[in-house]
Design a protein around this motif. Sequence first.
Motif, PDB file in Angstrom:
ATOM      1  N   PRO A   1       0.813  -1.206   0.000  1.00 34.67           N
ATOM      2  CA  PRO A   1       0.000   0.000   0.000  1.00 34.67           C
ATOM      3  C   PRO A   1       0.848   1.257   0.000  1.00 34.67           C
ATOM      4  N   MET A   2       0.353   2.296  -0.652  1.00 30.52           N
ATOM      5  CA  MET A   2       1.070   3.573  -0.686  1.00 30.52           C
ATOM      6  C   MET A   2       0.074   4.691  -0.979  1.00 30.52           C
ATOM      7  N   THR A   3       0.516   5.914  -0.846  1.00 32.33           N
ATOM      8  CA  THR A   3      -0.358   7.053  -1.113  1.00 32.33           C
ATOM      9  C   THR A   3      -0.487   7.287  -2.617  1.00 32.33           C
ATOM     10  N   PRO A   4      -1.548   7.981  -3.035  1.00 31.62           N
ATOM     11  CA  PRO A   4      -1.680   8.327  -4.454  1.00 31.62           C
ATOM     12  C   PRO A   4      -0.465   9.084  -4.979  1.00 31.62           C
ATOM     13  N   GLY A   5       0.093   9.946  -4.149  1.00 32.01           N
ATOM     14  CA  GLY A   5       1.254  10.701  -4.592  1.00 32.01           C
ATOM     15  C   GLY A   5       2.414   9.802  -4.968  1.00 32.01           C
ATOM     16  N   GLU A   6       2.667   8.816  -4.115  1.00 27.89           N
ATOM     17  CA  GLU A   6       3.775   7.924  -4.414  1.00 27.89           C
ATOM     18  C   GLU A   6       3.468   7.056  -5.632  1.00 27.89           C
ATOM     19  N   LEU A   7       2.230   6.620  -5.735  1.00 30.16           N
ATOM     20  CA  LEU A   7       1.861   5.812  -6.895  1.00 30.16           C
ATOM     21  C   LEU A   7       2.033   6.624  -8.181  1.00 30.16           C
ATOM     22  N   GLY A   8       1.655   7.889  -8.115  1.00 30.00           N
ATOM     23  CA  GLY A   8       1.834   8.745  -9.282  1.00 30.00           C
ATOM     24  C   GLY A   8       3.298   8.892  -9.652  1.00 30.00           C
ATOM     25  N   THR A   9       4.128   9.059  -8.648  1.00 18.51           N
ATOM     26  CA  THR A   9       5.559   9.172  -8.920  1.00 18.51           C
ATOM     27  C   THR A   9       6.090   7.907  -9.570  1.00 18.51           C
ATOM     28  N   ARG A  10       5.672   6.772  -9.047  1.00 15.12           N
ATOM     29  CA  ARG A  10       6.201   5.506  -9.566  1.00 15.12           C
ATOM     30  C   ARG A  10       5.709   5.202 -10.964  1.00 15.12           C
ATOM     31  N   THR A  11       4.499   5.600 -11.264  1.00 15.00           N
ATOM     32  CA  THR A  11       3.994   5.332 -12.601  1.00 15.00           C
ATOM     33  C   THR A  11       4.404   6.420 -13.584  1.00 15.00           C
ATOM     34  N   GLY A  12       4.894   7.527 -13.062  1.00 16.33           N
ATOM     35  CA  GLY A  12       5.293   8.624 -13.942  1.00 16.33           C
ATOM     36  C   GLY A  12       4.125   9.492 -14.346  1.00 16.33           C
ATOM     37  N   LEU A  13       3.040   9.449 -13.566  1.00 13.44           N
ATOM     38  CA  LEU A  13       1.853  10.248 -13.895  1.00 13.44           C
ATOM     39  C   LEU A  13       1.789  11.485 -13.011  1.00 13.44           C
ATOM     40  N   THR A  14       1.083  12.504 -13.480  1.00 12.96           N
ATOM     41  CA  THR A  14       0.827  13.671 -12.645  1.00 12.96           C
ATOM     42  C   THR A  14      -0.397  13.391 -11.775  1.00 12.96           C
ATOM     43  N   THR A  15      -0.707  14.333 -10.894  1.00 13.96           N
ATOM     44  CA  THR A  15      -1.698  14.032  -9.870  1.00 13.96           C
ATOM     45  C   THR A  15      -3.091  13.780 -10.436  1.00 13.96           C
ATOM     46  N   GLY A  16      -3.470  14.539 -11.447  1.00 12.15           N
ATOM     47  CA  GLY A  16      -4.810  14.383 -12.014  1.00 12.15           C
ATOM     48  C   GLY A  16      -5.062  12.978 -12.519  1.00 12.15           C
ATOM     49  N   PRO A  17      -4.282  12.539 -13.496  1.00  9.43           N
ATOM     50  CA  PRO A  17      -4.465  11.168 -13.996  1.00  9.43           C
ATOM     51  C   PRO A  17      -4.310  10.111 -12.902  1.00  9.43           C
ATOM     52  N   THR A  18      -3.517  10.393 -11.892  1.00 12.49           N
ATOM     53  CA  THR A  18      -3.347   9.404 -10.823  1.00 12.49           C
ATOM     54  C   THR A  18      -4.662   9.182 -10.091  1.00 12.49           C
ATOM     55  N   THR A  19      -5.352  10.267  -9.797  1.00 15.85           N
ATOM     56  CA  THR A  19      -6.645  10.140  -9.124  1.00 15.85           C
ATOM     57  C   THR A  19      -7.596   9.285  -9.943  1.00 15.85           C
ATOM     58  N   ARG A  20      -7.639   9.566 -11.246  1.00 16.23           N
ATOM     59  CA  ARG A  20      -8.573   8.811 -12.089  1.00 16.23           C
ATOM     60  C   ARG A  20      -8.116   7.377 -12.293  1.00 16.23           C
ATOM     61  N   LEU A  21      -6.802   7.182 -12.287  1.00 16.52           N
ATOM     62  CA  LEU A  21      -6.285   5.808 -12.344  1.00 16.52           C
ATOM     63  C   LEU A  21      -6.782   5.013 -11.145  1.00 16.52           C
ATOM     64  N   ILE A  22      -6.667   5.623  -9.955  1.00 19.37           N
ATOM     65  CA  ILE A  22      -7.126   4.947  -8.745  1.00 19.37           C
ATOM     66  C   ILE A  22      -8.640   4.756  -8.794  1.00 19.37           C
ATOM     67  N   ASP A  23      -9.351   5.752  -9.337  1.00 21.86           N
ATOM     68  CA  ASP A  23     -10.803   5.601  -9.496  1.00 21.86           C
ATOM     69  C   ASP A  23     -11.138   4.351 -10.300  1.00 21.86           C
ATOM     70  N   ARG A  24     -10.431   4.184 -11.418  1.00 23.43           N
ATOM     71  CA  ARG A  24     -10.702   3.028 -12.283  1.00 23.43           C
ATOM     72  C   ARG A  24     -10.404   1.723 -11.543  1.00 23.43           C
ATOM     73  N   LEU A  25      -9.270   1.697 -10.870  1.00 24.84           N
ATOM     74  CA  LEU A  25      -8.895   0.466 -10.175  1.00 24.84           C
ATOM     75  C   LEU A  25      -9.850   0.174  -9.026  1.00 24.84           C
ATOM     76  N   GLU A  26     -10.309   1.245  -8.373  1.00 23.53           N
ATOM     77  CA  GLU A  26     -11.221   1.053  -7.251  1.00 23.53           C
ATOM     78  C   GLU A  26     -12.579   0.561  -7.750  1.00 23.53           C
ATOM     79  N   GLN A  27     -13.015   1.162  -8.854  1.00 27.50           N
ATOM     80  CA  GLN A  27     -14.310   0.762  -9.405  1.00 27.50           C
ATOM     81  C   GLN A  27     -14.282  -0.685  -9.890  1.00 27.50           C
ATOM     82  N   ALA A  28     -13.134  -1.102 -10.376  1.00 24.58           N
ATOM     83  CA  ALA A  28     -13.006  -2.485 -10.840  1.00 24.58           C
ATOM     84  C   ALA A  28     -12.836  -3.458  -9.673  1.00 24.58           C
ATOM     85  N   GLY A  29     -12.664  -2.907  -8.471  1.00 23.72           N
ATOM     86  CA  GLY A  29     -12.563  -3.768  -7.304  1.00 23.72           C
ATOM     87  C   GLY A  29     -11.162  -4.295  -7.043  1.00 23.72           C
TER      88      GLY A  29
END
Lengths: 156, 156
Positions: B50-78
């Motif tokens: 587990p990690m924060t959205p900020g760290e996940l964004g850094t690791r994936t190379g995404l900025t904060t906006g797309p990171t939020t929506r990335l997590i949204d997609r993953l969360e919605q998919a369960g």
Amino acid sequence: MSTTPGRSDAGLLYRRYLSAVMLHGHASAKACDLGATDLYALNILELTGPMTPGELGTRTGLTTGPTTRLIDRLEQAGYVRRVPAPDDRRKVIVEPIGKPAELDQVMAPARQKVGAILAGYSAEQLDVLFDYFDRAAHAYQEAAELLRSDSGAVCP
Amino acid sequence: MSTTPGRSDAGLLYRRYLSAVMLHGHASAKACDLGATDLYALNILELTGPMTPGELGTRTGLTTGPTTRLIDRLEQAGYVRRVPAPDDRRKVIVEPIGKPAELDQVMAPARQKVGAILAGYSAEQLDVLFDYFDRAAHAYQEAAELLRSDSGAVCP
DNA sequence: AGATTTATCTTCTCTGAAGAAGAGAATATG
DNA sequence: CATATTCTCTTCTTCAGAGAAGATAAATCT
């Protein structure tokens, strides 16, 4: 599996390695102001040589429409050229004619680091490593082709 | 470089290997009905925890906006869950709680093929290979971080 | 030889993801 | 107690990919 104590987490270690490779691929494409697919296609063209859009689409995993636009982008950037095929006037040959100016600079850190790692191995050890690289490349290529043909038909 | 005759094309062979790895990564993501970034992020979460959205964004190379929506997609998919951080109420912890059902099936061919290749090596040879995997993973990770910080500042 | 079928590439439209900028909430610091 | 900083989320715009439909050239059949 549990013969060597240090290899109980081999799978984890290996996946970390693949993750790092993918992250670097993505980061280097962005550093060249290219999409990941664009740099990947350019790489294929340089490795395999000129080919038709159809073949390039197959290799990149794209359908025909996006493939045309991919070539459009690369052509506009001056990295490839469209040449009519001599034997079949329906076909087009896509030729690589250049690389992003920043590419060597972007790849330099990775090349240098990996080169330093490889320099620490003996000739026999390097033989093992490159033997693996060769076999694994074929394995992944076959697995990817399998996935593409199986798309959606996962239930027997 | 030219010590061993069979290794004059080592660079080419190695790049072919990296290409195959990337193609397979892309193909497997598509086979799971996920974007390449989504599967990659899921992989990071499973490997690192587990990690924060900020760290996940850094690791994936995404900025904060797309990171939020990335997590949204993953969360919605369960596949992940958002949990408030206990120590800092601004933060959110993203926890992996599942994987795509098809993932094991999708990865099976590659795992089987690579497993077969690895099974052909002796214990000493495997030590060499996994030593390389470990070092190369760090090298690529460092190189990727370097690229991200150098973005646009290629001229000294 | 002429007509039909096949193959290859392109064009068009739509959906989805990434980037940029800004807002709101909580913590740390003076 | 007030200010500055950090972290996440929201909104708008731009760009890449999927898919269907069309155009041209080659191959095949009658």
